[in-house]
Every structure is written in C-alpha cells, then in structure tokens.
Motif scaffolding. Structure first.
Motif, PDB file in Angstrom:
ATOM      1  N   LEU A 163       3.524  60.656  19.699  1.00  9.79           N
ATOM      2  CA  LEU A 163       2.278  61.300  20.092  1.00  9.79           C
ATOM      3  C   LEU A 163       1.283  60.329  20.743  1.00  9.79           C
ATOM      4  CD1 LEU A 163       1.747  63.586  16.977  1.00  9.79           C
ATOM      5  CD2 LEU A 163       2.489  64.281  19.250  1.00  9.79           C
ATOM      6  N   SER A 164       1.675  59.065  20.850  1.00 15.07           N
ATOM      7  CA  SER A 164       0.737  58.056  21.348  1.00 15.07           C
ATOM      8  C   SER A 164       0.791  57.907  22.868  1.00 15.07           C
ATOM      9  CB  SER A 164       1.019  56.714  20.675  1.00 15.07           C
ATOM     10  OG  SER A 164       2.229  56.182  21.163  1.00 15.07           O
ATOM     11  N   ASP A 165       1.346  58.887  23.528  1.00 20.62           N
ATOM     12  CA  ASP A 165       1.421  58.873  24.992  1.00 20.62           C
ATOM     13  C   ASP A 165       0.815  60.176  25.505  1.00 20.62           C
ATOM     14  OD1 ASP A 165       3.055  57.760  27.560  1.00 20.62           O
ATOM     15  OD2 ASP A 165       3.193  59.950  27.442  1.00 20.62           O
ATOM     16  N   VAL A 166      -0.089  60.074  26.470  1.00 21.54           N
ATOM     17  CA  VAL A 166      -0.825  61.259  26.942  1.00 21.54           C
ATOM     18  C   VAL A 166       0.126  62.353  27.432  1.00 21.54           C
ATOM     19  CG1 VAL A 166      -2.823  62.011  28.262  1.00 21.54           C
ATOM     20  CG2 VAL A 166      -2.523  59.604  27.786  1.00 21.54           C
ATOM     21  N   LEU A 172       1.720  64.063  24.476  1.00 26.08           N
ATOM     22  CA  LEU A 172       0.733  64.855  23.737  1.00 26.08           C
ATOM     23  C   LEU A 172       0.513  66.200  24.439  1.00 26.08           C
ATOM     24  CD1 LEU A 172      -0.885  64.205  21.160  1.00 26.08           C
ATOM     25  CD2 LEU A 172      -2.826  63.642  22.614  1.00 26.08           C
ATOM     26  N   MET A 197       4.156  59.332  15.175  1.00 25.88           N
ATOM     27  CA  MET A 197       2.903  58.830  15.753  1.00 25.88           C
ATOM     28  C   MET A 197       3.167  58.179  17.106  1.00 25.88           C
ATOM     29  SD  MET A 197       0.722  59.743  13.620  1.00 25.88           S
ATOM     30  CE  MET A 197       0.747  60.323  11.939  1.00 25.88           C
ATOM     31  N   LYS A 198       4.241  57.391  17.170  1.00 26.64           N
ATOM     32  CA  LYS A 198       4.604  56.737  18.423  1.00 26.64           C
ATOM     33  C   LYS A 198       4.873  57.801  19.491  1.00 26.64           C
ATOM     34  CE  LYS A 198       7.057  52.843  17.574  1.00 26.64           C
ATOM     35  NZ  LYS A 198       6.263  51.649  17.886  1.00 26.64           N
ATOM     36  N   MET A 213      -3.450  57.987  17.789  1.00 26.31           N
ATOM     37  CA  MET A 213      -2.004  58.026  17.544  1.00 26.31           C
ATOM     38  C   MET A 213      -1.375  56.658  17.788  1.00 26.31           C
ATOM     39  SD  MET A 213      -1.504  60.914  16.465  1.00 26.31           S
ATOM     40  CE  MET A 213      -2.521  62.365  16.375  1.00 26.31           C
ATOM     41  N   SER A 262       0.795  54.248  15.247  1.00 28.66           N
ATOM     42  CA  SER A 262       2.207  54.159  15.603  1.00 28.66           C
ATOM     43  C   SER A 262       2.810  52.798  15.272  1.00 28.66           C
ATOM     44  CB  SER A 262       2.391  54.466  17.085  1.00 28.66           C
ATOM     45  OG  SER A 262       1.887  53.402  17.867  1.00 28.66           O
TER      46      SER A 262
END
Lengths: 102, 102
Positions: free
Chosen positions: A13-16, A19, A10-11, B10, B14
């Motif tokens: 994927l938590s950056d544009v 992603l 998740m971490k 996300m 995270s």
DNA sequence: AAAACATATTGACATTTATCTATATGACGC
DNA sequence: GCGTCATATAGATAAATGTCAATATGTTTT
C-alpha cells in the motif's frame, strides 16, 4: 497475521499507484485492462503491481477467458483494519511516561 | 487525508523495525534510548526511522531535558483506521463484474 | 493453425531505501 | 566552560524498488 505479513501489506500500500488500484477494486471486480486505462504505465508495470497486491493477500485474481479479474480480499482487509483498531485502543489518553531512561 | 499522505504513512509502516516501534509506542510514551535497546541497530539508524515516523504524522515527539520522548499520534491513527473501515464497507459481497472490458 | 488479444516474465536501469561510520548539536552536571 | 550523555545530520554504500522494452504464455477467433 504476523508482522512480516503485515509489513508486506503495508509495503503493497506504500505506492500511490497500488493505493489507487485498491480503491478502484474496492468498488467492484475489475480486469487488468480496465485498471490499466486509469494509469500512465505500461502493461508489464501494471502486472508487476498486481502481483504485489495479490502476493500479500489484499487482492484475489481469477481467470475468466482471456481476462484476469481482480477483486479485493475482504478477509485480509479485515485483518489490517482490526490491526489499526487495536493500535488505537491500546494507546491511552494519559501517557505512561518513561521517567528513568536507565 | 489524501493519497500522498496515506502513502507516506504506509511507507512508514512498511518496515519491520518501524512497525515494531509503532507497537511499542502504542503502549505508552518512550524515549529513543529505550526503543534503541530493543533493536540491533545503531543510534543514527533509529534516529532515521523516528524521523520517518514523525514526518508522516504517526508519531509525535517532545523534548524533555536531554531526552526526546515519542508517542503515538492518535489523530493520524484514527484517519488511517477510518480509511480501512471505509474500504471495507465500500466493497460488497456480490461483485459488480466488468463483463465488457471494451 | 495462424492471427489477435490479454496478461506474465525477463533483463536492464535509474531511483529510493536502510544501514553504517564519523561528526555535529543540544542539554545537564560539575 | 568542560566532559558526558542523548539525539540529529552528513556522506558513503549495498540492496530493494518501480519502470520500461522485449519476449513469452495463455485464450479466443477466424
């Protein structure tokens, strides 16, 4: 896949930027230089992002001469996908209310 | 659901604490006081996490007297779930290799 | 072996994040 | 209205994150 591993994914994927990289790689194998063209970041920054994506298991890398080629790890994606599917089915229409709160 | 929204979701997932909260809430509606019991964090910290989960659309809240009751937003979950399903089907077994890199 | 190209690592730095304490707001019962 | 309980907000702070410039490592070509 435990919560710590899932948190890493998740971490990741938590950056544009990351992603977008995932979406690019989902359409087929790519080398770093090709990915780099799509962003306004420096090469070391891309390398940093690729490391995060690889470390969490979402992306695989293989050396091919001077290049490193990246592709999506479908197995990890399947685990993430099934996690969300499980969450969905676990939650029911009619809420089990917490009436006491004591 | 665009990439910015997805990144917010996300980012919300995270964090180990928030991931656990999502799992708890996926089993039925809960009030903050009940959730708080499961963690070694202060009440303001939980409030901070709940705000992040609500802001990204993953969790809904409703006031019920003195309590705020939280439950999973299935619609958002469905969007996230379908995003991963799409990624899965987009990626093929046989890689489309980037041979030129020029 | 040296030059050129592709990628990784290091060190620095500004920004963001998770956490706390203290305080505020809102609801209920007396 | 006052005290109590449930939750939110504000301000402070240490740790984590994303970025860059500089440099290192690995590969190919000449």
């Amino acid at each position: 896949m435990n919560n710590t591993d899932l948190t890493l994914v998740m971490k990741a994927l938590s950056d544009v930027t990351r992603l977008k990289i995932i979406e690019m790689v989902s359409e087929g194998e790519l080398c770093a230089c090709k990915i780099l063209e799509s962003f306004n970041i420096t090469q070391p920054t891309l390398s940093y992002h690729m490391k995060i994506l690889c470390d969490c298991g979402l992306v695989d890398s293989r050396r091919d001469g001077a290049w490193i080629r990246y592709n999506l790890n479908k197995q990890t994606l399947e685990l993430v996908s099934s996690y969300f599917n499980r969450l969905k089915t676990q939650s029911y229409e009619f809420k089990i209310e917490c009436l006491t709160c004591e």
